[in-house]
Design an enzyme around this catalytic site. Structure first.
Site, PDB file in Angstrom:
ATOM      1  N   MET A  98     -15.856   5.747   9.307  1.00  0.00           N
ATOM      2  CA  MET A  98     -15.852   5.805   7.727  1.00  0.00           C
ATOM      3  C   MET A  98     -14.469   5.343   7.183  1.00  0.00           C
ATOM      4  O   MET A  98     -14.076   5.406   6.158  1.00  0.00           O
ATOM      5  CB  MET A  98     -16.276   6.915   7.245  1.00  0.00           C
ATOM      6  CG  MET A  98     -17.895   7.300   7.874  1.00  0.00           C
ATOM      7  SD  MET A  98     -18.777   8.242   6.789  1.00  0.00           S
ATOM      8  CE  MET A  98     -17.554   9.830   7.079  1.00  0.00           C
ATOM      9  N   HIS A 150      -9.750   7.595  15.959  1.00  0.00           N
ATOM     10  CA  HIS A 150     -10.493   6.169  15.934  1.00  0.00           C
ATOM     11  C   HIS A 150      -9.750   5.370  16.959  1.00  0.00           C
ATOM     12  O   HIS A 150     -10.494   4.309  17.775  1.00  0.00           O
ATOM     13  CB  HIS A 150     -10.419   5.627  14.658  1.00  0.00           C
ATOM     14  CG  HIS A 150     -11.159   6.604  13.525  1.00  0.00           C
ATOM     15  ND1 HIS A 150     -10.335   6.988  12.577  1.00  0.00           N
ATOM     16  CD2 HIS A 150     -12.268   6.885  13.306  1.00  0.00           C
ATOM     17  CE1 HIS A 150     -11.316   7.978  11.832  1.00  0.00           C
ATOM     18  NE2 HIS A 150     -12.469   7.724  11.995  1.00  0.00           N
ATOM     19  N   GLN A 189     -25.163  10.065   4.092  1.00  0.00           N
ATOM     20  CA  GLN A 189     -25.045  11.201   4.965  1.00  0.00           C
ATOM     21  C   GLN A 189     -23.908  12.085   4.305  1.00  0.00           C
ATOM     22  O   GLN A 189     -23.859  13.097   4.940  1.00  0.00           O
ATOM     23  CB  GLN A 189     -24.236  10.767   6.240  1.00  0.00           C
ATOM     24  CG  GLN A 189     -22.766  10.414   6.042  1.00  0.00           C
ATOM     25  CD  GLN A 189     -22.573   9.588   7.234  1.00  0.00           C
ATOM     26  OE1 GLN A 189     -23.012   8.499   7.792  1.00  0.00           O
ATOM     27  NE2 GLN A 189     -21.426  10.408   8.057  1.00  0.00           N
ATOM     28  N   VAL A 195      -9.220  13.366  20.248  1.00  0.00           N
ATOM     29  CA  VAL A 195      -7.923  13.256  20.111  1.00  0.00           C
ATOM     30  C   VAL A 195      -7.018  14.318  19.188  1.00  0.00           C
ATOM     31  O   VAL A 195      -7.750  14.472  18.213  1.00  0.00           O
ATOM     32  CB  VAL A 195      -7.509  11.662  19.846  1.00  0.00           C
ATOM     33  CG1 VAL A 195      -5.871  11.472  19.554  1.00  0.00           C
ATOM     34  CG2 VAL A 195      -7.810  10.722  20.593  1.00  0.00           C
ATOM     35  N   SER A 230      -8.494  14.019  12.029  1.00  0.00           N
ATOM     36  CA  SER A 230      -9.574  13.853  11.229  1.00  0.00           C
ATOM     37  C   SER A 230      -9.185  13.143  10.128  1.00  0.00           C
ATOM     38  O   SER A 230      -8.166  13.286   9.474  1.00  0.00           O
ATOM     39  CB  SER A 230     -10.259  15.175  10.811  1.00  0.00           C
ATOM     40  OG  SER A 230     -11.089  15.071   9.766  1.00  0.00           O
TER      41      SER A 230
HETATM   42  P1  AMP Z   1     -15.650   9.242  11.217  1.00  0.00           P
HETATM   43  O1  AMP Z   1     -14.772   7.918  10.702  1.00  0.00           O
HETATM   44  O2  AMP Z   1     -14.850  10.421  10.985  1.00  0.00           O
HETATM   45  O3  AMP Z   1     -17.117   9.001  10.851  1.00  0.00           O
HETATM   46  O4  AMP Z   1     -15.323   8.887  12.848  1.00  0.00           O
HETATM   47  C1  AMP Z   1     -15.911   7.714  13.583  1.00  0.00           C
HETATM   48  C2  AMP Z   1     -15.615   8.233  14.955  1.00  0.00           C
HETATM   49  O5  AMP Z   1     -14.516   8.427  15.373  1.00  0.00           O
HETATM   50  C3  AMP Z   1     -16.860   9.038  15.412  1.00  0.00           C
HETATM   51  O6  AMP Z   1     -17.381   8.719  16.462  1.00  0.00           O
HETATM   52  C4  AMP Z   1     -15.963  10.207  15.581  1.00  0.00           C
HETATM   53  O7  AMP Z   1     -16.431  11.132  16.371  1.00  0.00           O
HETATM   54  C5  AMP Z   1     -14.723   9.504  16.196  1.00  0.00           C
HETATM   55  N1  AMP Z   1     -13.523  10.256  15.943  1.00  0.00           N
HETATM   56  C6  AMP Z   1     -13.082  11.054  14.704  1.00  0.00           C
HETATM   57  N2  AMP Z   1     -12.037  11.822  15.037  1.00  0.00           N
HETATM   58  C7  AMP Z   1     -11.795  11.710  16.198  1.00  0.00           C
HETATM   59  C8  AMP Z   1     -10.965  12.345  17.224  1.00  0.00           C
HETATM   60  N3  AMP Z   1     -10.060  13.255  16.709  1.00  0.00           N
HETATM   61  N4  AMP Z   1     -10.867  12.228  18.425  1.00  0.00           N
HETATM   62  C9  AMP Z   1     -11.950  11.443  19.125  1.00  0.00           C
HETATM   63  N5  AMP Z   1     -12.892  10.704  18.121  1.00  0.00           N
HETATM   64  C10 AMP Z   1     -12.667  10.772  16.737  1.00  0.00           C
END
Ligand code: AMP
Length: 284
Positions: A26, A33, A57, A172, A181
């Site tokens: 996102m 990421h 979502q 991570v 995040s």
């Molecule tokens: P998001 O942009 O938050 O929807 O995350 C996109 C993808 O990145 C998802 O598969 C998340 O699980 C992964 N992701 C987000 N934060 C982390 C992190 N700290 N470590 C590993 N993967 C992550």
């Protein structure tokens, strides 16, 4: 790296590619990421990073409105990590008409985040299925940080025979343990200082389980007490579930997913660990 906004252009660009990795995001990209992108670049000839803040979502309109959107910085980030294509459709491209078909999930959203975010995983599963069909990747990469999401996507692709390999990537973290995040940047400084307590609490719980505690209620009580002692953290849930079916366990006698969500101010953070008991008993 190409930036593509239309589905037709993306499909045309990928037509003759035989090794495609998809990293759905996102946006507001960070090193979490980055780990997914790195892994995809290593495994595939072509890596597509999708960037779409999926309205379907979000259960809280304020969360959707506050979600960071920084396309230029994200494009620079994805390019620096050697992604080949950034797919950044807008909502009217992904949902040109009112959506009438959705992925229906059973059981898996009943606990953890799904219990508190009605419709969230229906929205996630639906957009991921759309992205998998748009990109037709050989592999798709998901972070273990969103453990319920990962388990649901795994199960959805298995149950619906979607021809893709789902690759999990470990969480991570910042040096102090806080899971990276996109929402971390929304934390007030005092809340940012408190945030590492979440992972600390999960680690302590995993330690308790590893040292022989088999009663989930004892582990939960100790975690709740640790978080209650911190000012300004409001725990939404702390649960111990079976990692595949995502149902609470009565007794810890195999690997369990220990997961929590907490509000620091208006920012909601989640984290989890996989905990293993001292002795694993065979399942009956
Ligand atoms: P998001 O942009 O938050 O929807 O995350 C996109 C993808 O990145 C998802 O598969 C998340 O699980 C992964 N992701 C987000 N934060 C982390 C992190 N700290 N470590 C590993 N993967 C992550």
């Amino acid at each position: 790296m190409r930036i593509v906004q239309s589905i037709a252009q993306l499909r045309a660009a990928l037509q003759h590619h035989d090794s495609i990795g998809l990293v759905p995001t996102m946006g507001a990209l960070h090193d979490g990421h980055g780990a997914l992108i790195d892994r995809s670049v290593r495994d595939n000839r072509t890596t597509v990073v999708s960037l779409f803040v999926n309205p379907l979502q979000f259960d809280r309109p304020s969360d959707l409105a506050a979600y960071p959107r920084i396309l230029d910085a994200d494009a620079a980030f994805a390019q620096a990590r050697n992604a080949d294509i950034l797919f950044a459709p807008d909502a009217s491209e992904m949902y040109p008409q009112p959506q009438r078909a959705f992925v229906h999930l059973e059981l898996l959203p009943d606990h953890l985040c799904g219990r508190f975010r009605p419709g969230h995983f229906r929205g996630v599963a639906t957009v991921v299925l759309k992205l998998l069909d748009i990109v037709r990747p050989h592999r798709a990469y998901f972070g273990e940080k969103d453990a319920q999401q990962l388990a649901i996507i795994r199960r959805m692709t298995a149950d619906l025979n979607v021809l893709v390999e789902i690759v999990p990537v470990p969480t991570v973290r910042e040096p102090d343990g806080l899971a990276m995040s996109s929402r971390n940047r929304l934390l007030a400084p005092n809340h940012r200082a408190l945030a590492p307590l979440l992972f600390q609490t999960l680690r302590d719980a995993a330690q308790l389980i590893a040292s022989g505690e088999t009663n989930p209620e004892t582990v939960q009580a100790s975690a709740r007490a640790a978080i209650a002692a911190a000012p300004d953290i409001r725990l939404e849930y702390f649960e111990i579930v079976d990692p595949a079916e995502l149902q609470p366990v009565e007794r810890i006698n195999g690997p369990v997913l220990v997961a929590l969500a907490a509000f620091l101010g208006s920012v909601r953070l989640i984290d989890n660990v996989l905990a293993r008991p001292a002795v694993t008993e065979p399942r009956p």
